[in-house]
Design an enzyme around this catalytic site. Structure first.
Site, PDB file in Angstrom:
ATOM      1  N   CYS A   7      31.605 -48.582 -83.081  1.00 18.31           N
ATOM      2  CA  CYS A   7      32.592 -49.307 -82.269  1.00 18.31           C
ATOM      3  C   CYS A   7      31.922 -50.017 -81.096  1.00 18.31           C
ATOM      4  CB  CYS A   7      33.643 -48.331 -81.762  1.00 18.31           C
ATOM      5  SG  CYS A   7      34.695 -49.032 -80.501  1.00 18.31           S
ATOM      6  N   CYS A  44      32.962 -48.333 -77.595  1.00 16.78           N
ATOM      7  CA  CYS A  44      32.590 -46.962 -77.221  1.00 16.78           C
ATOM      8  C   CYS A  44      31.361 -46.969 -76.305  1.00 16.78           C
ATOM      9  CB  CYS A  44      32.318 -46.132 -78.478  1.00 16.78           C
ATOM     10  SG  CYS A  44      33.802 -45.500 -79.284  1.00 16.78           S
ATOM     11  N   HIS A  98      37.666 -43.254 -78.067  1.00 14.45           N
ATOM     12  CA  HIS A  98      37.974 -44.164 -79.165  1.00 14.45           C
ATOM     13  C   HIS A  98      39.320 -43.876 -79.826  1.00 14.45           C
ATOM     14  CE1 HIS A  98      36.797 -46.935 -82.395  1.00 14.45           C
ATOM     15  NE2 HIS A  98      37.323 -46.074 -83.240  1.00 14.45           N
ATOM     16  N   ASN A 113      46.707 -56.600 -76.854  1.00 13.19           N
ATOM     17  CA  ASN A 113      47.138 -56.845 -78.214  1.00 13.19           C
ATOM     18  C   ASN A 113      46.901 -55.536 -78.939  1.00 13.19           C
ATOM     19  OD1 ASN A 113      48.166 -58.767 -79.849  1.00 13.19           O
ATOM     20  ND2 ASN A 113      46.180 -59.528 -80.531  1.00 13.19           N
ATOM     21  N   SER A 129      41.564 -56.280 -83.495  1.00 13.43           N
ATOM     22  CA  SER A 129      40.392 -56.047 -84.334  1.00 13.43           C
ATOM     23  C   SER A 129      39.878 -54.614 -84.275  1.00 13.43           C
ATOM     24  CB  SER A 129      39.277 -57.002 -83.896  1.00 13.43           C
ATOM     25  OG  SER A 129      38.944 -56.751 -82.535  1.00 13.43           O
ATOM     26  N   HIS A 153      40.186 -48.933 -80.775  1.00 15.02           N
ATOM     27  CA  HIS A 153      39.765 -48.405 -79.467  1.00 15.02           C
ATOM     28  C   HIS A 153      40.655 -49.040 -78.386  1.00 15.02           C
ATOM     29  CE1 HIS A 153      36.333 -46.715 -76.967  1.00 15.02           C
ATOM     30  NE2 HIS A 153      37.172 -47.253 -76.099  1.00 15.02           N
ATOM     31  N   HIS A 197      42.104 -51.062 -75.710  1.00 14.31           N
ATOM     32  CA  HIS A 197      41.520 -52.132 -74.889  1.00 14.31           C
ATOM     33  C   HIS A 197      42.502 -53.275 -74.697  1.00 14.31           C
ATOM     34  CE1 HIS A 197      40.984 -53.754 -78.934  1.00 14.31           C
ATOM     35  NE2 HIS A 197      40.836 -54.951 -78.390  1.00 14.31           N
ATOM     36  N   GLN A 246      42.697 -57.534 -72.731  1.00 14.29           N
ATOM     37  CA  GLN A 246      41.890 -58.712 -72.427  1.00 14.29           C
ATOM     38  C   GLN A 246      42.388 -59.403 -71.162  1.00 14.29           C
ATOM     39  OE1 GLN A 246      40.804 -61.359 -75.619  1.00 14.29           O
ATOM     40  NE2 GLN A 246      41.712 -60.021 -77.166  1.00 14.29           N
TER      41      GLN A 246
HETATM   42  P1  H2U Z   1      41.408 -57.958 -79.910  1.00 14.36           P
HETATM   43  O1  H2U Z   1      41.976 -57.252 -78.711  1.00 14.36           O
HETATM   44  O2  H2U Z   1      42.307 -59.057 -80.377  1.00 14.36           O
HETATM   45  O3  H2U Z   1      41.017 -57.008 -80.996  1.00 14.36           O
HETATM   46  O4  H2U Z   1      40.074 -58.626 -79.418  1.00 14.36           O
HETATM   47  C1  H2U Z   1      38.936 -57.926 -79.002  1.00 14.36           C
HETATM   48  C2  H2U Z   1      37.938 -58.914 -78.494  1.00 14.36           C
HETATM   49  O5  H2U Z   1      36.640 -58.336 -78.435  1.00 14.36           O
HETATM   50  C3  H2U Z   1      37.813 -60.143 -79.386  1.00 14.36           C
HETATM   51  O6  H2U Z   1      38.311 -61.248 -78.648  1.00 14.36           O
HETATM   52  C4  H2U Z   1      35.683 -59.346 -78.604  1.00 14.36           C
HETATM   53  C5  H2U Z   1      36.304 -60.261 -79.649  1.00 14.36           C
HETATM   54  O7  H2U Z   1      35.871 -61.580 -79.428  1.00 14.36           O
HETATM   55  N1  H2U Z   1      34.393 -58.770 -78.997  1.00 14.36           N
HETATM   56  C6  H2U Z   1      33.332 -58.799 -78.094  1.00 14.36           C
HETATM   57  O8  H2U Z   1      33.474 -59.347 -77.009  1.00 14.36           O
HETATM   58  N2  H2U Z   1      32.139 -58.218 -78.419  1.00 14.36           N
HETATM   59  C7  H2U Z   1      31.885 -57.604 -79.628  1.00 14.36           C
HETATM   60  O9  H2U Z   1      30.811 -57.079 -79.820  1.00 14.36           O
HETATM   61  C8  H2U Z   1      32.925 -57.595 -80.667  1.00 14.36           C
HETATM   62  C9  H2U Z   1      34.259 -58.166 -80.294  1.00 14.36           C
HETATM   63 ZN    ZN Z   2      35.408 -46.983 -79.734  1.00 18.83          ZN
END
Ligand code: H2U
Ligand code: ZN
Length: 358
Positions: free
Chosen positions: A53, A56, A116, A156, A164, A167, A169, A171
């Site tokens: 992940c 993590c 996680h 989201n 995606s 975990h 999170h 934005q």
């Molecule tokens: P979601 O909340 O929609 O899953 O988006 C997670 C974001 O994490 C996504 O915009 C970013 C993706 O670009 N990301 C990183 O910044 N670094 C990574 O190593 C993988 C994903």
């Molecule tokens: Zn994680």
């Protein structure tokens, strides 16, 4: 003037005060309103730490950086940002027919917890409070950059929403211009403020508190309600009792009470269909670096897609794409359902060792 009950069983439209848009309500279609069911889905056995992940602690991300061995929450710049800081200003306009302009901005990702396997409702209020603290410090840092005009804090949640990674999170996107939802809400709040010299949402909140039928939860600083004009079946809002322009105005006690309100609504959501309830949620607040906005009243929207169970979602298609959003169950019905649900997380009842409630 007729009471709402004259409309309640008939098809009717409701006005969204914040956007000026309408929603069609068709309550006569719900002959047997409560068709919800709890599905026996496979148990989620995510580990507390997943070596693959990118959120993590101690793991590496797409840009090669290593996450620190963090406690609480952790923020970093999105490695695939939709907006970029070094975008030059440029415009394009051909006969007012082909119109475009560049947008400058930056995107960040916030991990809510090093764990996680947890989600917001499974964190303690103090842990959610740490997320609120980080939202506040990020907002401060971003608004200190004078080119930034708007800061969108959001989460989201759930695969069904295109999230995606399970975990926990969220934005933050900050940008040099105002996005469309903020333009709509700014105009509506401003128009009301100019006439009444008071915030639109304060007046609306007072009326809702008087009526009570769409209120789900209330503490000294926040109210959780199903807005009169809700589009999504179980859409809710958190509105601050104090009409503040942005979250910088929240003191320690208010931040704790916001964490409590978030914990309560997200826990009730999970309990509704006994599933990790997906949604897109986020704060709306005044634009920054563009003067005073006394009309703006901080609030948070929760837009969840589920309709009847952990897998049966509402689709925004057909008439809704082409004409107007529509719903069957009334906002009053949704509020009554959410209100009666326990604030003890269903998992902690069935698996008490797994879900800390503090
Ligand atoms: P979601 O909340 O929609 O899953 O988006 C997670 C974001 O994490 C996504 O915009 C970013 C993706 O670009 N990301 C990183 O910044 N670094 C990574 O190593 C993988 C994903
Ligand atoms: Zn994680």
């Amino acid at each position: 003037m007729h009471g709402l009950h004259h409309l309640e069983s008939n098809p009717h439209r409701r006005l969204n005060l914040l956007t000026g848009e309408w929603v069609l309500v068709s309550p006569h279609r719900t002959k047997r309103p409560w068709q919800g069911k709890v599905e026996d889905l496979p148990r989620d056995n995510r580990p507390a730490y997943d070596p693959k992940c990118y959120l993590c602690p101690t793991n590496s991300r797409a840009d090669g950086d290593l996450n620190p061995d963090y406690q609480g929450s952790f923020v970093f710049k999105n490695d695939f940002s939709a907006l970029l800081e070094d975008t030059p200003a440029a415009q394009y306009n051909e006969n007012e027919l082909l119109v475009a302009k560049t947008e400058r901005g930056l995107c960040k990702v916030i991990s809510f917890s090093p764990k996680h396997h947890l989600t917001l409702p499974e964190l303690g209020i103090a842990e959610i409070g740490k997320v609120v603290d980080l939202w506040q410090s990020e907002f401060k840092n971003l608004s200190d950059q004078s080119w930034i005009k708007y800061i969108q804090i959001f989460e989201n949640k759930g695969e069904i929403m295109g999230c995606s990674n399970p975990h926990p999170h969220g934005q933050i996107w900050a940008q040099s211009d105002l996005p469309v939802e903020i333009i709509k809400e700014s105009e509506r709040q401003k128009a009301y403020y100019e006439v009444h010299q008071t915030s639109l949402l304060k007046a609306y909140l007072n009326l809702e508190l008087e009526k009570g039928e769409r209120i789900i939860f209330e503490n000294d600083a926040f109210v959780v309600l199903v807005p009169f004009w809700a589009v999504w079946p179980y859409e809710t809002m958190i509105i601050s009792k104090r009409p503040v322009q942005n979250l910088m105005a929240f003191d320690t006690q208010e931040k704790h009470l916001l964490a409590e309100a978030i914990k309560v609504i997200t826990t009730k959501y999970d309990n509704l269909f006994e599933t990790s309830f997906p949604y897109s949620a986020g704060m709306h607040q005044a634009p920054v670096n563009s003067g005073n906005h006394p009309e703006w009243h901080w609030h948070m929207h929760f837009y969840p897609p589920l309709l009847r169970s952990a897998t049966v979602k509402k689709f925004m298609v057909g008439y809704e794409m082409l004409a107007n959003p529509q719903r069957d169950i009334t906002p009053e019905y949704a509020a009554a359902r959410l209100k009666e649900l326990s604030i003890e997380h269903y998992k902690s009842k069935t698996h008490p060792h797994e879900s800390p409630i503090t």
